[in-house]
Design an enzyme around this catalytic site. Structure first.
Site, PDB file in Angstrom:
ATOM      1  CB  CYS A   1      -4.566  -6.177  -7.288  1.00 20.85           C
ATOM      2  SG  CYS A   1      -3.364  -5.742  -6.195  1.00 20.85           S
TER       3      CYS A   1
ATOM      4  CB  CYS B   1      -3.537   1.529  -7.027  1.00 21.56           C
ATOM      5  SG  CYS B   1      -4.595   1.074  -5.821  1.00 21.56           S
TER       6      CYS B   1
HETATM    7  N1  DGL Z   1      -2.126  -2.532  -5.696  1.00 24.21           N
HETATM    8  C1  DGL Z   1      -3.433  -2.261  -5.275  1.00 24.21           C
HETATM    9  C2  DGL Z   1      -4.418  -2.341  -6.385  1.00 24.21           C
HETATM   10  O1  DGL Z   1      -4.174  -2.373  -7.652  1.00 24.21           O
HETATM   11  C3  DGL Z   1      -4.036  -2.329  -3.860  1.00 24.21           C
HETATM   12  C4  DGL Z   1      -3.654  -3.045  -3.187  1.00 24.21           C
HETATM   13  C5  DGL Z   1      -3.904  -2.960  -1.594  1.00 24.21           C
HETATM   14  O2  DGL Z   1      -3.518  -1.870  -1.007  1.00 24.21           O
HETATM   15  O3  DGL Z   1      -4.824  -3.527  -1.151  1.00 24.21           O
HETATM   16  O4  DGL Z   1      -5.508  -2.567  -6.374  1.00 24.21           O
END
Ligand code: DGL
Length: 267
Positions: free
Chosen positions: A191, A77
């Protein structure tokens, strides 16, 4: 210390985004036992404050490590990594791999010297992003845009729901409508949810734009950090663990099974 062959790799995200990291990791290490953890009770991260994320993520990873005793943890993430990676590393006694925006390859590949960073609102405002840009793309114009709707689109896609094409169009327009946006030829998917909707983004672009993300680099990093360690002889089914189980998680079961995550648990 010797690592038991069945000690898993733990991947962590707020939701399904980390599956875009799991896929290349599994390809690199096909028999690695996998625990995929999603903080469904804290989802989404991208609209939260730095303080909330910095408090939540290390505590959760601490609980997960205690329960599953992984050999290595991957914060799959960008939001959690750009804000809390150092706190997590300080709290855990195993190697921790973070996911940070793939600005270096975008700057290398951009011919127009204009690239975009598409992430969550929380990620695109991080000083970490400016540092990466200064280090790797000082001669480029970097455009940035945060989209919470695109995160929801990726979740909806994996639940098998019909998708509104305007969401990907609006997210891209957040970059192309900025000054110099018409010259942008590369976009960093900053993301981990966004590679899951890369097809939708490419369709929305209407002209050739290259998309890059960190998945392959993270798989290489996992290989490097686990060099010389033993793995099971055969693939075993992985497990997905959620901080809250609800109907939305239930709807993800077929997609999770497609990634080898046959068991679904609550933390
Ligand atoms: N998948 C996450 C990232 O890479 C975050 C998505 C979220 O929860 O807003 O930032």
């Amino acid at each position: 210390m010797t690592v038991a062959p069945d000690a898993p790799i733990l991947l962590f995200d707020s939701g399904v985004g980390g599956l875009s990291i799991l896929a290349p990791a599994r390809a690199a290490l096909p028999t690695a036992p996998i625990i995929y953890a999603a903080d469904s009770a804290g989802f989404p991260y991208g609209t939260k404050s730095e303080a909330e994320i910095a408090a939540r993520v290390p505590a959760l990873l601490g609980r997960l490590v205690e329960r599953y005793r992984p050999r290595l943890a991957v914060i799959a993430c960008n939001t959690a990594s750009t804000i809390a990676l150092s706190h997590v590393r300080a709290a855990l006694d195993i190697p921790v791999v973070g996911t940070v925006p793939a600005i270096k390859p975008a700057a290398l590949l951009s011919k127009s010297r204009v690239f975009g960073v598409l992430g969550t609102d929380a990620t695109v405002r991080q000083p970490y992003v400016d540092r990466l840009a200064a280090e790797h793309g000082a001669d480029c114009i970097m455009l940035r845009h945060g989209s919470a709707a695109l995160v929801q689109l990726a979740e909806a896609k994996l639940r098998g729901e019909p998708l509104d094409p305007r969401i990907a169009q609006d997210a891209l327009r957040g970059l192309t409508d900025q000054p110099h946006g018409d010259r942008m030829d590369m976009v960093v998917l900053a993301c981990t949810h966004f590679p899951l909707v890369e097809q939708e983004l490419a369709a929305a672009a209407g002209r050739p734009i290259g998309f890059v993300h960190g998945g392959a680099g993270i798989a290489r990093r996992i290989l490097f950090l686990t060099q010389g360690q033993l793995w099971p002889d055969a693939t075993s089914p992985g497990a997905a663990v959620f901080t809250r189980l609800d109907d939305q998680v239930e709807a993800l079961r077929p997609a999770l099974a497609g990634y080898g995550l046959m068991q679904v648990d609550a933390l």
